[in-house]
Design a protein around this motif. Sequence first.
Motif, short mmCIF file in Angstrom:
data_model
loop_
_atom_site.label_atom_id
_atom_site.label_comp_id
_atom_site.label_asym_id
_atom_site.label_seq_id
_atom_site.Cartn_x
_atom_site.Cartn_y
_atom_site.Cartn_z
N GLN A 9 0.83 -1.25 0.00
CA GLN A 9 0.00 0.00 0.00
C GLN A 9 0.83 1.26 0.00
O GLN A 9 0.58 2.19 -0.74
CB GLN A 9 -0.95 0.01 1.23
CG GLN A 9 -2.20 -0.67 0.92
CD GLN A 9 -3.14 -0.69 2.18
OE1 GLN A 9 -2.74 -0.32 3.29
NE2 GLN A 9 -4.38 -1.17 1.98
N ILE A 10 1.94 1.13 0.87
CA ILE A 10 2.83 2.33 0.92
C ILE A 10 3.49 2.58 -0.41
O ILE A 10 3.55 3.68 -0.90
CB ILE A 10 3.86 2.15 2.04
CG1 ILE A 10 3.15 2.25 3.38
CG2 ILE A 10 4.99 3.20 1.98
CD1 ILE A 10 4.00 1.73 4.55
N ASN A 11 3.93 1.38 -0.96
CA ASN A 11 4.60 1.56 -2.27
C ASN A 11 3.66 2.15 -3.31
O ASN A 11 4.01 3.00 -4.11
CB ASN A 11 5.11 0.21 -2.76
CG ASN A 11 6.40 -0.20 -2.04
OD1 ASN A 11 7.08 0.65 -1.47
ND2 ASN A 11 6.72 -1.51 -2.05
N PHE A 12 2.39 1.56 -3.22
CA PHE A 12 1.40 2.10 -4.15
C PHE A 12 1.15 3.59 -3.94
O PHE A 12 1.11 4.37 -4.89
CB PHE A 12 0.09 1.31 -4.00
CG PHE A 12 -0.96 1.75 -4.98
CD1 PHE A 12 -0.85 1.41 -6.33
CD2 PHE A 12 -2.04 2.52 -4.53
CE1 PHE A 12 -1.82 1.85 -7.18
CE2 PHE A 12 -3.00 2.92 -5.40
CZ PHE A 12 -2.89 2.61 -6.79
N SER A 13 1.06 3.94 -2.61
CA SER A 13 0.82 5.38 -2.30
C SER A 13 1.97 6.24 -2.77
O SER A 13 1.77 7.33 -3.32
CB SER A 13 0.65 5.61 -0.79
OG SER A 13 -0.38 4.85 -0.32
N GLU A 14 3.20 5.59 -2.54
CA GLU A 14 4.40 6.35 -2.98
C GLU A 14 4.37 6.58 -4.48
O GLU A 14 4.62 7.66 -5.00
CB GLU A 14 5.68 5.59 -2.59
CG GLU A 14 6.21 6.03 -1.27
CD GLU A 14 7.48 5.19 -0.92
OE1 GLU A 14 8.00 4.39 -1.74
OE2 GLU A 14 7.96 5.41 0.22
N GLU A 19 3.51 9.70 -8.93
CA GLU A 19 2.77 9.96 -10.17
C GLU A 19 2.16 11.35 -10.12
O GLU A 19 2.23 12.13 -11.05
CB GLU A 19 1.62 8.92 -10.33
CG GLU A 19 2.09 7.58 -10.86
CD GLU A 19 2.24 7.57 -12.37
OE1 GLU A 19 1.27 7.86 -13.11
OE2 GLU A 19 3.41 7.31 -12.83
N GLU A 20 1.53 11.51 -8.90
CA GLU A 20 0.86 12.83 -8.69
C GLU A 20 1.88 13.95 -8.77
O GLU A 20 1.62 14.98 -9.40
CB GLU A 20 0.19 12.85 -7.31
CG GLU A 20 -1.08 13.68 -7.32
CD GLU A 20 -1.77 13.53 -5.95
OE1 GLU A 20 -2.08 14.57 -5.38
OE2 GLU A 20 -1.97 12.36 -5.48
#
Length: 543
Positions: A9-14, A19-20
């Motif tokens: 999840q963190i990686n995804f959030s990162e 991306e953002e």
Amino acid sequence: MIQQKQNNQINFSEYAASEELEDLQDQEKILKKHIGIQLSNLELLNIQILAEKCKKNDFVLKLQFSNHLIQQKDQQISQICQKIENAKISKLKQIQMYKEIQIKYNQEYQNLNLNKMQLADSLQLLQSDIQKYSDTEFFQELYDQQRQNILEFNEELLSSKGRIRVVCRIRPQPEATHKTILVNDDYKVLLFDPHRSLQSPEKNKKKSYIEYTFMKVFEEDSKQVDLFNDLNFFLNSFFQCSNVSIFTYGPTGSGKTFTMFGEIKNQKQKGIIPRCLEQLCQKIEEYEANGIFNEVNVSIVELYNDKIKDLIQNANIQERKEPSLSKLPQGLEFKQKLQFLLQQIISATKNRIVRKTNCNQHSSRSHLVFTIKLKLFDKIQNKINEGQLHLVDLAGSERIQLSQTTGEGQKETIFINQSLQALSAVLKSIKNNVIHIPYRNSLLTQYLRNSLNSNSKTMVILNISSHPTYYSQTKEALNLLCLKQQQYITRSQHQTPSSFEKSERNKELTQTNQQQTNTKNKKQSIVERKLNNMQSTQKTLIF
Ligand SMILES: Nc1ncnc2c1ncn2[C@@H]1O[C@H](COP(=O)(O)OP(=O)(O)OP(=O)(O)O)[C@@H](O)[C@H]1O
């Protein structure tokens, strides 16, 4: 697992965050680019605004300049309006003046018409007079003769166009027991030879006389004013700026200076010059009242032998130099003007050369020329008119034998006689319309040449004396200047000149009566022709 899940999840959030971030960075780039564009747009706008500002300033300047131009034009327009207004006023004045002139001319035209009617009446009277006297041949003849003479005088006047008038004045001689002169009528002088009666009785039987004709004869009892009235035509011409010369001519002691100057301060005895000055002063007042600007100058010179002397300066001058002109000061009253001019003459004539001769106690031995120069400024035609009046008291013509002069006196007598002959030759040439006029023969004619020509008017007053002592000089002077002369030789005994003359005249008329009857018809037709001419002349004068 949970850890793994959390890590994921963190990686995804990162990843999402990166991306953002990348998106944001892209957006930032886009925004920056947009901002750059906006900024360059803004700069462009600024440049445009500046350009507009410049244009606006330019417009403001142009507007100010246009306003200035408009103000200038406004001023010019108001000046033009003012000029138009002034021109309108002066035109109105001119129109008013022309109207007044027209009224004056109408008045003159009416007067001339009246004169024409009066002349026609007198002509009718004359014609009825001819009718009346036609029954008596003698009177008819006499009348015709007189009339012919008058017509001849008129012709003489017309042929010289009134330029030269010669009149004769006889000086009173109350002390003379015998007289050589009789006046026949207003135009004729009869000269009797006194020597014939003093010689042998045989010669005394044969009395002779010469008849001299003039344009007018002033008898011994004539007054100074009579003579002056005869100058009217000439003076009026001068006041209209013509050149006019008036001479007194004649033997020594015959009354030339008396006629020209007279007793200056004596109301009755004053001569031509003081009377002319009075009229001049009156005329100046008239000019001034009518707003005519004028300038009057006088000069007084003496021509003695071959010298010209300025009598105002009392100094000799060169022939070509103008004498000093004494200017009449402006704005003087009538009396002051006259006083000024009279004073000029009185003091100048004291410098004139006078000598005692056998014929005259105070004989003038020089020609005196009193000149008035008149300038009139014609406002309407915007020009200056100039005229000269010469009043000339000539030195007396005389015979050296009679005057018994010697030395200097003899020399001056020769000069005087030469210059008088030169003057007479010039007058004859003008009268006969000769092209070459001999001015060079004397200083007198050279000095007056500008006023002795076909454009000027001349009057000669021949002064003579009826005293037997002056017979030969009187005869010479009469021969030189008369219009016509005729010799009469008749037989008579022991008669006084006056009764002799009358009876001789009647005899002459009776003797020639027969001859005249033959030529009567011829004369009548001449008279009628001349009368017709006179009528047509009157017509041309009036219209
Ligand atoms: N008509 C006149 N009535 C009265 N006196 C006169 C008349 N004419 C001349 N005399 C007198 O005769 C005298 C001579 O006249 P005046 O001096 O005028 O002559 P003149 O011709 O000028 O002479 P001159 O040529 O010698 O100068 C003077 O005393 C003058 O007063």
